[in-house]
Design an enzyme around this catalytic site. Structure first.
Site, mmCIF file in Angstrom:
data_model
loop_
_atom_site.group_PDB
_atom_site.id
_atom_site.type_symbol
_atom_site.label_atom_id
_atom_site.label_comp_id
_atom_site.label_asym_id
_atom_site.label_seq_id
_atom_site.Cartn_x
_atom_site.Cartn_y
_atom_site.Cartn_z
ATOM 1 N N GLY A 1 7.823 -7.989 -2.830
ATOM 2 C CA GLY A 1 7.594 -7.110 -3.977
ATOM 3 C C GLY A 1 8.121 -5.700 -3.715
ATOM 4 N N ASP B 1 5.742 -2.616 -2.399
ATOM 5 C CA ASP B 1 5.741 -2.158 -1.004
ATOM 6 C C ASP B 1 7.166 -1.742 -0.661
ATOM 7 O OD1 ASP B 1 2.927 -2.727 -0.226
ATOM 8 O OD2 ASP B 1 3.512 -4.743 -0.802
ATOM 9 N N HIS C 1 -2.095 -12.487 -6.880
ATOM 10 C CA HIS C 1 -2.162 -12.005 -8.257
ATOM 11 C C HIS C 1 -0.803 -12.245 -8.903
ATOM 12 C CE1 HIS C 1 0.068 -8.645 -6.614
ATOM 13 N NE2 HIS C 1 -0.936 -8.353 -5.792
ATOM 14 N N GLN D 1 8.135 -1.177 2.997
ATOM 15 C CA GLN D 1 8.143 -2.471 3.690
ATOM 16 C C GLN D 1 9.452 -3.218 3.412
ATOM 17 O OE1 GLN D 1 4.745 -5.386 3.968
ATOM 18 N NE2 GLN D 1 5.795 -6.327 2.243
ATOM 19 N N LEU E 1 -0.123 -3.908 -9.666
ATOM 20 C CA LEU E 1 -1.006 -4.968 -9.161
ATOM 21 C C LEU E 1 -1.028 -4.920 -7.643
ATOM 22 C CD1 LEU E 1 -0.245 -8.108 -11.373
ATOM 23 C CD2 LEU E 1 -1.812 -6.207 -11.776
ATOM 24 N N SER F 1 -3.601 -6.593 -4.194
ATOM 25 C CA SER F 1 -4.807 -7.326 -3.771
ATOM 26 C C SER F 1 -5.939 -6.361 -3.481
ATOM 27 C CB SER F 1 -4.509 -8.151 -2.515
ATOM 28 O OG SER F 1 -3.426 -9.016 -2.754
ATOM 29 N N GLY G 1 1.663 -10.500 -9.342
ATOM 30 C CA GLY G 1 2.817 -9.979 -8.607
ATOM 31 C C GLY G 1 3.353 -11.023 -7.632
ATOM 32 N N HIS G 2 2.448 -11.740 -6.949
ATOM 33 C CA HIS G 2 2.891 -12.796 -6.025
ATOM 34 C C HIS G 2 3.518 -13.960 -6.805
ATOM 35 C CE1 HIS G 2 -0.532 -10.914 -3.679
ATOM 36 N NE2 HIS G 2 0.450 -10.848 -2.810
ATOM 37 N N GLY H 1 -2.163 -13.577 0.905
ATOM 38 C CA GLY H 1 -3.170 -14.203 0.054
ATOM 39 C C GLY H 1 -3.805 -13.211 -0.901
HETATM 40 O O1 PAF Z 1 3.355 -7.719 1.777
HETATM 41 C C1 PAF Z 1 2.578 -8.455 2.417
HETATM 42 O O2 PAF Z 1 1.762 -9.178 1.833
HETATM 43 C C2 PAF Z 1 2.636 -8.460 3.928
HETATM 44 O O3 PAF Z 1 2.893 -7.200 4.430
HETATM 45 C C3 PAF Z 1 3.631 -9.491 4.490
HETATM 46 C C4 PAF Z 1 5.050 -9.180 4.077
HETATM 47 C C5 PAF Z 1 3.253 -10.887 4.002
HETATM 48 C C6 PAF Z 1 3.571 -9.487 6.018
HETATM 49 O O4 PAF Z 1 2.303 -9.765 6.481
#
Ligand code: PAF
EC number: 6.3.2.1
Length: 280
Positions: A147, A150, A34, A153, A184, A186, A36-37, A31
């Protein structure tokens, strides 16, 4: 856009969509959305696809001294943004649904999780891998979008998907940036006005380092120069690293794509960024 907060309702809606011949794409988020999402939602949209976004501020990926309680929550504006972006369904599970009493499973991806943010934020990538594995099992998408901001990740999730045989195509979407180059995030809302002005030093330092490495500067010197530049700009640097873009090991093998990764704090705000060194 339909909004579901219970797993039975979500599964019924997804079964109906699949029975109608639609495939399912997932955009997992925490949540405070922005642009980017929204770029992830746009990348996921295709004819015949049901685009599902999830919003879940995952407690398992926050350390004890991190910002879980103050992480921005903006459900009303998030729903409006997702609706405008053409998202079809929002999965908004309450924390008791994700982690009911007795929850005892941890997904841990070794190797790629261990350095950089994995070292700076112990347990963080276990939390990410665990919740993303759950989201994959709940939504059962054929595609999922994350994205590149990260970067570690994304590498952890790719490794997990390969290792656990999730039949899901993972797409990394390029980092969206402010006009001055700041990625960008959050968490950018935490920056005080004077910190926001200084923050641009992070993408700039990575750009300078990438050009220096490509021009033949010793990588150790380029990284030390970037660290010194960031420190002079007021950052406390966690790391600036040159890594193999797939394994995230430092000292990349010649011929492999290289990526610069950085994490640094300005006041109470921790920023991360990354940049490809080698042209595609
Ligand atoms: O990148 C994120 O917003 C979080 O790490 C994710 C992938 C939704 C996992 O909680």
């Amino acid at each position: 856009m339909e909004v579901y907060r219970d797993l039975a309702g979500l599964r019924a809606a997804l079964s109906e969509a699949r029975a109608g011949g639609r495939d399912v794409a997932l955009v997992p988020t925490m949540g405070a959305l922005h642009a980017g999402h929204i770029a992830l939602v746009e990348a996921a949209r295709r004819p015949g696809t049901l685009v599902v976004a999830s919003i879940f501020v995952n407690p398992k990926q926050f350390g004890a001294n991190e910002d879980l309680s103050r992480y921005p929550r903006k459900e009303v504006s998030d729903i409006a943004m997702l609706t405008d972006a053409g998202c079809d369904l929002l999965w908004l599970p309450p924390v008791e649904q994700m982690y009911p009493a007795g929850f005892a499973t941890n997904v841990s991806v070794s190797g790629v999780s261990e350095g950089w943010d994995g070292a700076a934020r112990p347990g963080h990538f276990d939390g990410v891998a665990t919740v993303v594995a759950k989201l994959f099992n709940q939504v059962r998408p054929t595609r999922a979008y994350f994205g590149e901001k990260d970067f570690q990740q994304l590498a952890v999730i790719r490794r997990m998907v390969a290792d656990l045989d999730f039949d899901i195509e993972i797409t990394g979407v390029p980092t969206q940036r402010e006009d001055d180059g700041l990625a960008l995030s959050s968490r950018n809302v935490y920056l005080l006005p004077e910190e926001r002005q200084k923050a641009v030093a992070l993408p700039r330092a990575l750009g300078v380092a990438a050009r220096a490495v490509l021009a033949g500067t010793d990588p150790a010197k380029a990284l030390a120069d970037a660290t010194a530049t960031l420190t002079a700009a007021g950052f406390t640097v966690d790391y600036v690293a040159l890594v193999d873009a797939e394994t995230l090991q430092s000292d990349p093998t010649p011929g492999q794509r290289r990526q610069l990764l950085a994490a640094a704090r300005l006041g109470n705000t921790r920023l991360i960024d990354n940049l490809a060194v080698d042209p595609l």
